[in-house]
Design an enzyme around this catalytic site. Structure first.
Site, PDB file in Angstrom:
ATOM      1  N   GLY A 121       0.804  -1.279  -0.043  1.00  0.00           N
ATOM      2  CA  GLY A 121      -0.298  -0.098  -0.060  1.00  0.00           C
ATOM      3  C   GLY A 121       0.839   1.294   0.018  1.00  0.00           C
ATOM      4  O   GLY A 121       2.076   1.411  -0.002  1.00  0.00           O
ATOM      5  N   CYS A 122       0.206   2.149  -0.164  1.00  0.00           N
ATOM      6  CA  CYS A 122       0.950   3.857  -0.147  1.00  0.00           C
ATOM      7  C   CYS A 122       1.493   4.017   1.250  1.00  0.00           C
ATOM      8  O   CYS A 122       0.978   3.282   2.191  1.00  0.00           O
ATOM      9  CB  CYS A 122      -0.006   4.795  -0.509  1.00  0.00           C
ATOM     10  SG  CYS A 122      -1.555   5.094   0.638  1.00  0.00           S
ATOM     11  N   CYS A 123       2.565   4.692   1.534  1.00  0.00           N
ATOM     12  CA  CYS A 123       3.158   4.774   2.693  1.00  0.00           C
ATOM     13  C   CYS A 123       3.675   3.479   3.171  1.00  0.00           C
ATOM     14  O   CYS A 123       3.019   2.979   4.419  1.00  0.00           O
ATOM     15  CB  CYS A 123       2.251   5.681   3.845  1.00  0.00           C
ATOM     16  SG  CYS A 123       1.775   7.281   3.183  1.00  0.00           S
TER      17      CYS A 123
END
Length: 237
Positions: A121-123
């Site tokens: 996922g993002c981050c």
């Protein structure tokens, strides 16, 4: 059809969003010149979580709903089983440290450090529950919604927030309960937003088994696993 209502305890944003954003000067480049303007970006803070006297996790996040965040994370990683496992929870005055005393599963706790998996996922986050993908039981449920209800809730979910309008760089997660009450959280990361909103619902001791989760962005594998672990029957992205 049930109308979407705000929870009585729902307070996603403080009136002053300056705690979560900062003003900057930007330059916009055009074919015919440069324009200087004021803009807002999100404030990304390092939140440190302490469990039973020891620092065990640091997360880059928005310093908002930190109590719900840690509860959602501990539940998602099976470190605690229920909200009743929490003995005490305190957020430091600066909002950057959260102290939790709880009855924990030592096996799940150790897995966070032995079986770390970088999430897609993002981050990019870390999870110890990746292997649970193969252990989670199929969710058998009689809970259902009409397609018109799902689309109606999605229409409400898609309305932008003040924080997103100002920065354009936050993800959002919303859980709609059977009676139409909803809880919502935003963060720079989708995983954080999901953990936060699950924590918000858990703090109010609401039933996740008859709910629907809306999230922005792609649903990665471990995000779906979180939903399975919490018996959330319907997920919409």
């Amino acid at each position: 059809m049930t109308n979407t209502l705000r929870s009585e305890n729902f307070s996603l944003f403080h009136e002053d969003l300056s705690d979560y954003t900062k003003e900057i000067i930007i330059e916009k480049f055009y074919e015919n010149g440069i324009e200087t303007a004021e803009d807002y970006v999100i404030k990304e803070d390092k939140i440190e979580f302490f469990l039973n006297g020891k620092r065990f996790l640091s997360v880059m996040s928005i310093a908002l709903h930190q109590d719900a965040h840690i509860i959602g994370f501990l539940l998602s990683e099976a470190v605690i089983s229920t909200i009743d496992d929490i003995k005490s929870l305190k957020i430091d005055e600066d909002g950057l440290k959260v102290y939790v005393e709880a009855n924990i599963s030592s096996i799940s706790y150790e897995n966070l450090f032995k079986q770390k998996t970088l999430t897609s996922g993002c981050c990019v986050g870390v999870t110890g529950n990746a292997e649970k993908t193969f252990d989670c039981a199929f969710i058998s449920t009689q809970y259902s919604l009409k397609s018109s209800e799902i689309l109606s809730y999605m229409s409400e979910f898609n309305k932008s927030s003040k924080l997103f309008d100002d920065t354009g760089c936050v993800h959002k997660a919303r859980i709609v309960l059977k009676d139409g009450t909803f809880f919502e959280a935003e963060d720079i990361g989708r995983h954080n937003a999901i953990d936060k909103v699950i924590g918000l619902v858990t703090l109010e001791r609401k039933n996740l088994k008859e709910s629907i989760l809306y999230v922005t962005g792609r649903l990665s594998n471990e995000m779906v696993v979180k939903c399975v672990m919490h018996k959330i029957p319907i997920v919409v992205s």
